[in-house]
Design a protein around this motif. Structure first.
Motif, short mmCIF file in Angstrom:
data_model
loop_
_atom_site.label_atom_id
_atom_site.label_comp_id
_atom_site.label_asym_id
_atom_site.label_seq_id
_atom_site.Cartn_x
_atom_site.Cartn_y
_atom_site.Cartn_z
N THR A 191 54.61 40.66 46.96
CA THR A 191 53.59 39.62 46.86
C THR A 191 52.42 40.17 46.05
OG1 THR A 191 52.58 40.35 48.93
CG2 THR A 191 54.19 38.58 49.08
N ARG A 192 51.47 39.30 45.76
CA ARG A 192 50.31 39.73 44.99
C ARG A 192 49.35 40.49 45.89
NH1 ARG A 192 49.38 34.28 41.68
NH2 ARG A 192 51.10 34.53 40.24
N SER A 193 48.82 41.58 45.36
CA SER A 193 47.84 42.38 46.11
C SER A 193 46.50 41.68 46.11
CB SER A 193 47.68 43.76 45.47
OG SER A 193 48.84 44.52 45.67
N THR A 203 50.58 40.32 38.70
CA THR A 203 51.72 41.14 39.12
C THR A 203 51.83 41.18 40.64
OG1 THR A 203 50.36 43.11 39.09
CG2 THR A 203 51.64 42.67 37.13
N SER A 204 53.04 41.24 41.12
CA SER A 204 53.30 41.33 42.55
C SER A 204 53.62 42.76 42.91
CB SER A 204 54.48 40.41 42.92
OG SER A 204 54.16 39.08 42.61
N GLN A 222 54.61 49.02 42.31
CA GLN A 222 55.48 48.44 43.34
C GLN A 222 56.37 49.52 43.95
OE1 GLN A 222 58.89 45.59 42.62
NE2 GLN A 222 57.19 44.14 42.82
#
Length: 133
Positions: A15-17, A28-29, A76
């Motif tokens: 998920t997205r930060s 970006t996730s 990630q």
């Protein structure tokens, strides 16, 4: 604890930060969420599952699913490593049995100290009394 079997039972979601980071965070996730079902796990015996349920009761959902997340780094891959490491540490801590308490006697010095303070307290109380003629 069979770590390979446990790794196969894990489910991940990217998920997205949140937090600062500018455009990178918005597109970006990198935050990783780890999902693990205690109920469906084949890595532990029933006794171990009961122990885990007791120790992790505040971290488990109603469906007996453990959810951990990591979004500390911009990678990630690193977040995934961190969350897996934290997952195994959590399980090891929950599975270790508590140490039995060994009975111990009070030391000589502690006995003497207790008796001296008791005597001082008694003298303080006695000094408050009216003198006996």
């Amino acid at each position: 604890m069979d770590k390979e079997l446990l790794r196969n039972e894990l489910t991940f979601k990217a998920t997205r930060s949140s937090g600062p980071g500018g455009q990178h965070v918005n597109k970006t996730s990198t935050r990783i969420e780890l999902y693990w079902s205690l109920h469906d796990s084949h890595a532990f015996s029933e006794d171990q599952k009961i122990r885990l349920r007791e120790k992790l009761h505040n971290r488990l959902t109603k469906e007996q699913i453990l959810i951990l997340a990591s979004g500390q780094t911009r990678s990630q891959f690193k977040n995934k490593e961190q969350v897996i490491k934290r997952f195994f540490e959590l399980l090891e801590e929950a599975l270790t049995p508590p140490k039995k308490r060994k009975k111990s006697k009070p030391t000589y010095a502690s006995k003497v100290k207790r008796l001296q303070s008791k005597k001082q307290h008694a003298e303080k109380k006695a000094s408050r009394k009216k003198p006996d003629f």
